[in-house]
Design a protein around this motif. Structure first.
Motif, PDB file in Angstrom:
ATOM      1  N   LYS A 159      -5.461   0.841  -3.542  1.00 41.64           N
ATOM      2  CA  LYS A 159      -4.490   1.549  -2.709  1.00 41.64           C
ATOM      3  C   LYS A 159      -3.830   2.673  -3.509  1.00 41.64           C
ATOM      4  CE  LYS A 159      -4.655  -1.384   0.842  1.00 41.64           C
ATOM      5  NZ  LYS A 159      -5.107  -0.987   2.201  1.00 41.64           N
ATOM      6  N   ASP A 217       0.857  -1.182   0.000  1.00 43.23           N
ATOM      7  CA  ASP A 217       0.000   0.000   0.000  1.00 43.23           C
ATOM      8  C   ASP A 217       0.892   1.231   0.000  1.00 43.23           C
ATOM      9  OD1 ASP A 217       0.805   0.409   2.720  1.00 43.23           O
ATOM     10  OD2 ASP A 217      -0.880  -0.775   3.449  1.00 43.23           O
ATOM     11  N   ASP A 262      -7.677   4.207  -0.868  1.00 41.40           N
ATOM     12  CA  ASP A 262      -7.119   4.098   0.483  1.00 41.40           C
ATOM     13  C   ASP A 262      -5.659   4.530   0.445  1.00 41.40           C
ATOM     14  OD1 ASP A 262      -6.300   3.430   3.024  1.00 41.40           O
ATOM     15  OD2 ASP A 262      -6.870   1.318   2.889  1.00 41.40           O
ATOM     16  N   SER A 287      -2.509  10.359   8.306  1.00 41.97           N
ATOM     17  CA  SER A 287      -2.464   9.412   9.414  1.00 41.97           C
ATOM     18  C   SER A 287      -3.709   9.512  10.285  1.00 41.97           C
ATOM     19  CB  SER A 287      -1.222   9.680  10.276  1.00 41.97           C
ATOM     20  OG  SER A 287      -1.283   8.913  11.475  1.00 41.97           O
ATOM     21  N   SER A 288      -4.228   8.372  10.696  1.00 40.14           N
ATOM     22  CA  SER A 288      -5.387   8.361  11.586  1.00 40.14           C
ATOM     23  C   SER A 288      -5.048   8.907  12.970  1.00 40.14           C
ATOM     24  CB  SER A 288      -5.944   6.944  11.708  1.00 40.14           C
ATOM     25  OG  SER A 288      -4.936   6.038  12.131  1.00 40.14           O
ATOM     26  N   HIS A 315     -13.615  -3.351   8.946  1.00 42.92           N
ATOM     27  CA  HIS A 315     -12.310  -3.351   8.286  1.00 42.92           C
ATOM     28  C   HIS A 315     -11.748  -4.761   8.206  1.00 42.92           C
ATOM     29  CE1 HIS A 315      -7.838  -3.161   8.451  1.00 42.92           C
ATOM     30  NE2 HIS A 315      -8.037  -2.277   7.494  1.00 42.92           N
ATOM     31  N   GLU A 328      -9.394   1.997  11.618  1.00 41.43           N
ATOM     32  CA  GLU A 328      -8.978   0.598  11.655  1.00 41.43           C
ATOM     33  C   GLU A 328      -7.956   0.305  12.745  1.00 41.43           C
ATOM     34  OE1 GLU A 328      -5.732  -0.150   8.291  1.00 41.43           O
ATOM     35  OE2 GLU A 328      -7.356   1.122   7.560  1.00 41.43           O
ATOM     36  N   TYR A 329      -7.248   1.334  13.231  1.00 36.42           N
ATOM     37  CA  TYR A 329      -6.242   1.107  14.279  1.00 36.42           C
ATOM     38  C   TYR A 329      -6.775   1.410  15.671  1.00 36.42           C
ATOM     39  CZ  TYR A 329      -3.206   0.724  10.264  1.00 36.42           C
ATOM     40  OH  TYR A 329      -2.659   0.328   9.069  1.00 36.42           O
ATOM     41  N   ASN A 337      -3.781   4.909   3.254  1.00 30.13           N
ATOM     42  CA  ASN A 337      -3.063   4.352   4.398  1.00 30.13           C
ATOM     43  C   ASN A 337      -2.188   5.387   5.104  1.00 30.13           C
ATOM     44  OD1 ASN A 337      -3.380   1.606   2.575  1.00 30.13           O
ATOM     45  ND2 ASN A 337      -3.489   1.227   4.778  1.00 30.13           N
ATOM     46  N   THR A 341       2.359   2.741   2.416  1.00 28.80           N
ATOM     47  CA  THR A 341       3.400   2.835   3.441  1.00 28.80           C
ATOM     48  C   THR A 341       4.018   1.508   3.828  1.00 28.80           C
ATOM     49  OG1 THR A 341       1.773   2.645   5.247  1.00 28.80           O
ATOM     50  CG2 THR A 341       2.255   4.868   4.423  1.00 28.80           C
ATOM     51  N   GLU A 397      -9.985   6.829   2.213  1.00 28.53           N
ATOM     52  CA  GLU A 397      -9.627   6.227   3.504  1.00 28.53           C
ATOM     53  C   GLU A 397      -8.235   6.666   3.945  1.00 28.53           C
ATOM     54  OE1 GLU A 397      -9.161   1.644   5.138  1.00 28.53           O
ATOM     55  OE2 GLU A 397     -10.644   2.118   3.575  1.00 28.53           O
ATOM     56  N   GLU A 398      -8.151   7.102   5.189  1.00 33.65           N
ATOM     57  CA  GLU A 398      -6.889   7.552   5.772  1.00 33.65           C
ATOM     58  C   GLU A 398      -6.060   8.407   4.798  1.00 33.65           C
ATOM     59  OE1 GLU A 398      -5.353   4.876   9.343  1.00 33.65           O
ATOM     60  OE2 GLU A 398      -5.006   3.942   7.397  1.00 33.65           O
TER      61      GLU A 398
END
Length: 379
Positions: free
Chosen positions: A176, A35, A208, A238-239, A310, A260-261, A210, A37, A234-235
């Protein structure tokens, strides 16, 4: 010494959990995955079996094999002897037991695997599909095809997208972006255009990042692919950067999603209250299992948000069918591949939705293909 609160031992009205068995399996990817990262060439499942008499419940998490040691070395002693019908009580006892160990991360993943195994066990003991035990509010749960890894060449990505849309009739797909921590914007945009060209105008297209972009970079890239009709971002940053997520959300057309984290309920409350997301994500294999996932869904609903499951679709399906604000589940390529290899009774996403519990089989409705799983045993 005073006795612990009765709630942590369960009601005592059901059969006791006799033991937990834990196994680690590592499955090579079919092709290298990547993805914005991270890249990977294998996926590890930590599988928990919760046993009461002749009945066994299954639960699992994806991630570090260290979660297995938390299960066997810490959580098994907490859960063994506990009332198998009192799953929230067992969850609370496990959460308290890891207070000084450090709950976020590996310990939370271990708790999640045990919790999902206990819910499966309870439903099997009662002879009910898990969704009926939880209380269904819908017969089917929408899914979206998820993959489109940055490591794929154009032809591989096209084949995957066509597999979801044309072969399975799934009208939502995600790829991604933010390749190499956002350093390949031109390729990101080219891949978005290719994805739209492949799936046509009637399919929802998601992206996404990430967490691979900076704040303004995410806004610039989103503006550049706006004509492609991406409706889910998505993200984008950073979340961990709730302020940044909120800034991006305010400036882009796509719905911004993250979560998701999250390893505990306060995480989801902070994110949902912050105005950072249009849809909250939660991962049942990380957040504390079905017990906490349902609570996260309630937090989201109280603030007017939907929730999305997720990854690990076969663990999310029954819980998602039991909440009114579930948007969809992620039909994630790596996990679908493993779950279909390891279990009989997997769900069929054709038409763009799954129907948990429709077979009438108790619990998750899955049976372990033990011989297949043993091929990939890593511990």
């Amino acid at each position: 010494m005073s006795a612990p609160p009765a709630a942590l031992h369960g009601t005592g009205t059901g059969p006791a959990v006799e033991r937990l068995e834990v196994s680690v399996f590592t499955v090579p990817t079919d092709l290298p995955g990547g993805d914005g990262t991270l890249t990977w060439d294998s996926t590890t499942m930590v599988l928990v079996e919760a046993v009461a008499g002749r009945t066994t419940g299954l639960g699992w998490t994806y991630g570090s094999p260290a979660a297995a040691r938390v299960v066997s070395g810490k959580l098994a002693g907490i859960v063994t002897g506990h009332d198998a019908l009192d799953v929230p009580g067992a969850n609370e006892a496990m959460a308290r037991a890891v207070r000084n160990t450090g709950r976020p991360g590996i310990a939370a993943c271990a708790i999640s695997a045990v919790d999902t195994a206990l819910w499966d066990l309870k439903a099997r003991l009662l002879g009910l599909p898990l969704v009926r035990l939880l209380g269904a509010v819908r017969a089917g749960v929408p899914v979206y095809g998820s993959g489109g890894f940055t490591t794929y060449d154009d032809e591989r990505m096209r084949r995957q997208l066509l597999g979801w849309t044309q072969e399975q009739g799934i009208p939502r797909v995600k790829i991604k972006i933010a390749e190499s921590w956002g350093r390949r914007e031109a390729r990101d945009l080219q891949r978005i255009a290719l994805a739209r060209d492949t799936v046509g105008d009637d399919t929802e297209l998601y992206a996404d990042a990430n967490g691979g972009y900076g704040r303004k970079q995410a806004v610039r890239v989103a503006a550049a692919f706006a004509d492609a009709g991406v409706t889910w971002l998505e993200e984008p940053v950073s979340s961990d950067d709730l302020d940044g997520l909120r800034e991006v959300r305010d400036l882009v057309l796509a719905d911004v999603a993250a979560g998701e984290y999250g390893y505990d309920l306060p995480y989801f409350a902070r994110m949902a209250r912050s105005g950072a997301v249009d849809c909250l994500q939660a991962d049942v294999t990380r957040c504390g299992g079905v017990t906490v996932w349902l609570r996260a869904a309630a937090v989201a609903e109280s603030l007017g948000l939907e929730i999305s499951g997720h990854c690990a679709p076969h663990l999310h399906a029954h819980a998602a069918a039991a909440v009114p604000n579930a948007r969809h589940l992620e039909w994630f390529h790596d996990h679908v591949r493993i779950e279909e290899m390891f279990f009989r009774g997997t769900l069929d996403p054709r038409g763009g939705a799954v129907a948990p519990g429709a077979s009438g089989a108790p619990g998750h409705g899955l049976e372990l293909r033990r011989e297949t799983a043993e091929t990939y045993r890593a511990g």
